[in-house]
Design a protein around this motif. Structure first.
Motif, PDB file in Angstrom:
ATOM      1  N   ILE A  67     -16.501   6.006  -1.211  1.00 17.66           N
ATOM      2  CA  ILE A  67     -16.851   7.419  -1.051  1.00 17.66           C
ATOM      3  C   ILE A  67     -18.236   7.550  -0.419  1.00 17.66           C
ATOM      4  O   ILE A  67     -18.438   8.324   0.529  1.00 17.66           O
ATOM      5  CB  ILE A  67     -16.796   8.146  -2.406  1.00 17.66           C
ATOM      6  N   ALA A  68     -19.183   6.775  -0.944  1.00 18.37           N
ATOM      7  CA  ALA A  68     -20.556   6.826  -0.425  1.00 18.37           C
ATOM      8  C   ALA A  68     -20.604   6.454   1.051  1.00 18.37           C
ATOM      9  O   ALA A  68     -21.313   7.090   1.852  1.00 18.37           O
ATOM     10  CB  ALA A  68     -21.456   5.901  -1.236  1.00 18.37           C
ATOM     11  N   ALA A  69     -19.846   5.442   1.443  1.00 20.83           N
ATOM     12  CA  ALA A  69     -19.845   5.002   2.839  1.00 20.83           C
ATOM     13  C   ALA A  69     -19.330   6.104   3.761  1.00 20.83           C
ATOM     14  O   ALA A  69     -19.882   6.331   4.850  1.00 20.83           O
ATOM     15  CB  ALA A  69     -18.995   3.740   2.987  1.00 20.83           C
ATOM     16  N   ASP A  70     -18.283   6.783   3.354  1.00 20.13           N
ATOM     17  CA  ASP A  70     -17.724   7.837   4.195  1.00 20.13           C
ATOM     18  C   ASP A  70     -18.662   9.046   4.266  1.00 20.13           C
ATOM     19  O   ASP A  70     -18.819   9.660   5.331  1.00 20.13           O
ATOM     20  CB  ASP A  70     -16.359   8.269   3.657  1.00 20.13           C
ATOM     21  N   ILE A  71     -19.316   9.365   3.158  1.00 21.62           N
ATOM     22  CA  ILE A  71     -20.291  10.463   3.160  1.00 21.62           C
ATOM     23  C   ILE A  71     -21.464  10.124   4.080  1.00 21.62           C
ATOM     24  O   ILE A  71     -21.916  10.962   4.885  1.00 21.62           O
ATOM     25  CB  ILE A  71     -20.789  10.749   1.733  1.00 21.62           C
ATOM     26  N   ASN A  72     -21.952   8.901   3.991  1.00 24.72           N
ATOM     27  CA  ASN A  72     -23.086   8.501   4.832  1.00 24.72           C
ATOM     28  C   ASN A  72     -22.739   8.538   6.315  1.00 24.72           C
ATOM     29  O   ASN A  72     -23.588   8.839   7.157  1.00 24.72           O
ATOM     30  CB  ASN A  72     -23.564   7.103   4.445  1.00 24.72           C
ATOM     31  N   GLU A  73     -21.503   8.228   6.640  1.00 24.31           N
ATOM     32  CA  GLU A  73     -21.105   8.261   8.049  1.00 24.31           C
ATOM     33  C   GLU A  73     -21.043   9.692   8.564  1.00 24.31           C
ATOM     34  O   GLU A  73     -21.411   9.967   9.712  1.00 24.31           O
ATOM     35  CB  GLU A  73     -19.737   7.599   8.233  1.00 24.31           C
ATOM     36  N   LEU A  96     -18.738  12.902  -7.374  1.00 23.41           N
ATOM     37  CA  LEU A  96     -20.187  13.120  -7.429  1.00 23.41           C
ATOM     38  C   LEU A  96     -20.928  11.805  -7.627  1.00 23.41           C
ATOM     39  O   LEU A  96     -21.990  11.579  -7.017  1.00 23.41           O
ATOM     40  CB  LEU A  96     -20.518  14.101  -8.554  1.00 23.41           C
ATOM     41  N   LYS A  97     -20.367  10.930  -8.434  1.00 26.97           N
ATOM     42  CA  LYS A  97     -20.980   9.612  -8.653  1.00 26.97           C
ATOM     43  C   LYS A  97     -21.063   8.828  -7.345  1.00 26.97           C
ATOM     44  O   LYS A  97     -22.061   8.165  -7.055  1.00 26.97           O
ATOM     45  CB  LYS A  97     -20.152   8.842  -9.690  1.00 26.97           C
ATOM     46  N   GLY A  98     -20.027   8.925  -6.532  1.00 24.60           N
ATOM     47  CA  GLY A  98     -20.039   8.256  -5.234  1.00 24.60           C
ATOM     48  C   GLY A  98     -21.054   8.863  -4.289  1.00 24.60           C
ATOM     49  O   GLY A  98     -21.791   8.151  -3.604  1.00 24.60           O
ATOM     50  N   ILE A  99     -21.118  10.193  -4.250  1.00 25.14           N
ATOM     51  CA  ILE A  99     -22.089  10.854  -3.383  1.00 25.14           C
ATOM     52  C   ILE A  99     -23.511  10.510  -3.812  1.00 25.14           C
ATOM     53  O   ILE A  99     -24.407  10.316  -2.979  1.00 25.14           O
ATOM     54  CB  ILE A  99     -21.859  12.379  -3.395  1.00 25.14           C
ATOM     55  N   ALA A 100     -23.737  10.387  -5.122  1.00 24.71           N
ATOM     56  CA  ALA A 100     -25.065  10.047  -5.631  1.00 24.71           C
ATOM     57  C   ALA A 100     -25.518   8.663  -5.159  1.00 24.71           C
ATOM     58  O   ALA A 100     -26.726   8.406  -5.028  1.00 24.71           O
ATOM     59  CB  ALA A 100     -25.078  10.117  -7.151  1.00 24.71           C
ATOM     60  N   LEU A 101     -24.554   7.763  -4.872  1.00 23.69           N
ATOM     61  CA  LEU A 101     -24.909   6.430  -4.387  1.00 23.69           C
ATOM     62  C   LEU A 101     -25.575   6.468  -3.015  1.00 23.69           C
ATOM     63  O   LEU A 101     -26.212   5.498  -2.598  1.00 23.69           O
ATOM     64  CB  LEU A 101     -23.663   5.542  -4.312  1.00 23.69           C
ATOM     65  N   THR A 102     -25.433   7.582  -2.300  1.00 23.93           N
ATOM     66  CA  THR A 102     -26.062   7.690  -0.982  1.00 23.93           C
ATOM     67  C   THR A 102     -27.575   7.891  -1.087  1.00 23.93           C
ATOM     68  O   THR A 102     -28.284   7.790  -0.081  1.00 23.93           O
ATOM     69  CB  THR A 102     -25.473   8.876  -0.200  1.00 23.93           C
ATOM     70  N   ASN A 103     -28.057   8.216  -2.280  1.00 29.49           N
ATOM     71  CA  ASN A 103     -29.482   8.520  -2.532  1.00 29.49           C
ATOM     72  C   ASN A 103     -29.947   9.785  -1.804  1.00 29.49           C
ATOM     73  O   ASN A 103     -31.161   9.998  -1.654  1.00 29.49           O
ATOM     74  CB  ASN A 103     -30.369   7.331  -2.145  1.00 29.49           C
ATOM     75  N   ILE A 217     -12.624  13.746   3.625  1.00 31.23           N
ATOM     76  CA  ILE A 217     -13.312  12.534   3.173  1.00 31.23           C
ATOM     77  C   ILE A 217     -12.278  11.510   2.736  1.00 31.23           C
ATOM     78  O   ILE A 217     -11.357  11.834   1.978  1.00 31.23           O
ATOM     79  CB  ILE A 217     -14.279  12.839   2.001  1.00 31.23           C
ATOM     80  N   LEU A 218     -12.410  10.283   3.227  1.00 34.12           N
ATOM     81  CA  LEU A 218     -11.455   9.193   2.990  1.00 34.12           C
ATOM     82  C   LEU A 218     -10.067   9.530   3.528  1.00 34.12           C
ATOM     83  O   LEU A 218      -9.055   9.348   2.856  1.00 34.12           O
ATOM     84  CB  LEU A 218     -11.388   8.810   1.510  1.00 34.12           C
ATOM     85  N   THR A 219     -10.040  10.022   4.750  1.00 39.51           N
ATOM     86  CA  THR A 219      -8.763  10.213   5.441  1.00 39.51           C
ATOM     87  C   THR A 219      -8.312   8.927   6.132  1.00 39.51           C
ATOM     88  O   THR A 219      -7.182   8.852   6.624  1.00 39.51           O
ATOM     89  CB  THR A 219      -8.866  11.338   6.484  1.00 39.51           C
ATOM     90  N   ASN A 220      -9.202   7.939   6.165  1.00 38.75           N
ATOM     91  CA  ASN A 220      -8.878   6.608   6.668  1.00 38.75           C
ATOM     92  C   ASN A 220      -9.391   5.572   5.679  1.00 38.75           C
ATOM     93  O   ASN A 220     -10.290   5.838   4.882  1.00 38.75           O
ATOM     94  CB  ASN A 220      -9.541   6.364   8.036  1.00 38.75           C
ATOM     95  N   SER A 221      -8.824   4.385   5.747  1.00 39.34           N
ATOM     96  CA  SER A 221      -9.222   3.306   4.844  1.00 39.34           C
ATOM     97  C   SER A 221     -10.638   2.842   5.150  1.00 39.34           C
ATOM     98  O   SER A 221     -11.054   2.771   6.324  1.00 39.34           O
ATOM     99  CB  SER A 221      -8.257   2.132   4.972  1.00 39.34           C
TER     100      SER A 221
END
Length: 388
Positions: A67-73, A96-103, A217-221
């Motif tokens: 989740i964090a990777a896709d948000i950061n992109e 939310l936990k995943g988004i929080a990993l983006t800092n 978000i996460l429409t692709n692997s």
């Protein structure tokens, strides 16, 4: 003469895992149940399969790192606004936990007095006593507490404002106009479910610069993760402390496979659907169950359309008011057998799609706990008094 109308059965099944052949297992489970409980499988019967079991056998999971990777992109700035997430440990806390990993700094805009599906932050009585303008009045968490006092969920006893604030660099504002988030950031993730397109349109017209919604978000692997090309993170649930289970993929292909397999085994054409949350509202807590983007992400053709039903009580009280007993029964049955179109007596019957009614019936039957019946078999749903 038949004495029963619609009959609904929960079909038990083994505990299923990633890689299991769900189509074969659900059909074999149905055949075993029919033999052990002595019921037939006929044309126009219905088999429902819960979305959770399909997603599990597909291995459709993603980690909070995915989740964090896709948000950061998608979001390059250091601040992100989240508009109208529902207040749910099961549905949103892992996102939310995943988004929080983006800092990133996270600004969450919650609606009040409840979220989109009815989870309340405050009661109607508290809202009435405060005499606020729901469209224009904006609160910080401190102001909200000062005005309304206690804000615990009536069923879970959770303070979701406090819960979300502790999950990262999070600031919460409470406002019902989505454009309010643009005072804090122009980079916005729209988190509502059924009203997301309207929310996005309002934000786009009001100056949002980077704008996505949860279904994007996460429409692709990502690094081998699960994904959902149509719904993204919508319909996801917590799987464990580091993963979410996504809404299942390829549901229409799956139900056609199951229908074909049942026809091969029995010679009968059974309608099949994949169902998630039902569309009904709790009369005590006023929570609308439907936190999934749709009730049924896949269904066979026979479940399309709206019911063509007739209000028997109207016929008995008007057209056939002079009849009673066996004569009344015969007149109504004859009317149902011979009417060739939707008539006035159909007015007032539930104006909902067949698949949504059936999906809600399946969800109410299987529940989400320990019943162990991920498959629901329905007989006689399309019958009426004119059918013997």
């Amino acid at each position: 003469m038949r004495s029963c109308g619609t009959v609904v059965r929960g079909i038990r099944a083994p505990i299923l895992k990633n890689g299991d052949n769900l189509a074969e297992i659900c059909v074999e489970s149905l055949l075993t149940a029919a033999k052990s409980d002595n019921f037939s499988i006929d044309d126009n019967d219905i088999l429902g399969i819960t979305e959770a079991i399909l997603a599990r056998t597909q291995g459709n999971y993603a980690t909070i790192e995915d989740i964090a990777a896709d948000i950061n992109e998608k979001f390059k700035g250091d601040t992100i606004g989240l508009v109208f997430p529902i207040t749910s440990r099961n549905r949103f806390s892992m996102i939310l936990k995943g988004i929080a990993l983006t800092n990133k700094k996270i600004i969450i805009q919650l609606s009040y007095p409840s979220d989109e599906v009815g989870n309340p932050l405050i009661s109607a009585e508290q809202l009435h006593a405060a005499d606020v303008n729901l469209w224009s009045d904006v609160f910080t968490t401190e102001e909200f507490t000062k005005v309304f006092g206690e804000r615990k969920h009536p069923f879970t006893d959770m303070d979701y404002i406090d819960f979300y604030e502790k999950m990262g660099n999070v600031t919460i504002v409470l406002a019902n106009n989505p454009v309010e988030i643009l005072k804090h950031t122009k980079d916005v993730l729209v988190c509502d479910i059924h009203t997301r397109n309207l929310t996005k349109d309002l934000l786009k017209k009001s100056g949002a610069e980077t704008l996505f919604s949860l279904d994007e978000i996460l429409t692709n692997s990502r690094n081998g993760s699960g994904y959902n090309a149509e719904y993204g993170l919508l319909g996801s649930n917590i799987a464990n402390e580091s993963q979410v289970k996504l809404f299942p993929r390829d549901c229409f292909e799956f139900v056609e496979e199951v229908q074909s397999l049942i026809r091969e085994k029995t010679g009968k054409t059974v309608e099949v659907l994949v169902y998630g949350d039902g569309g009904f509202k709790d009369p005590v807590g006023f929570i609308w169950e439907l936190a999934d983007p749709v009730i049924a992400p896949g269904f066979t053709d026979g479940l399309s359309g709206l019911p063509e039903e007739t209000k028997i009580k109207y016929l008995a009280d008007s057209r056939f008011a002079n009849l009673s007993g066996a004569e009344l029964d015969a007149a109504i049955k004859d009317h149902l057998q011979n009417k060739d179109s939707v008539d006035f007596e159909s007015e007032g019957t539930t104006p909902r799609r067949i698949v949504d009614l059936v999906g809600s019936l399946c969800d109410l039957t299987s529940g989400s706990g320990s019943k162990g019946t991920p498959f629901i078999f329905i007989k006689g749903y399309f019958d009426h008094l004119g059918v013997e």
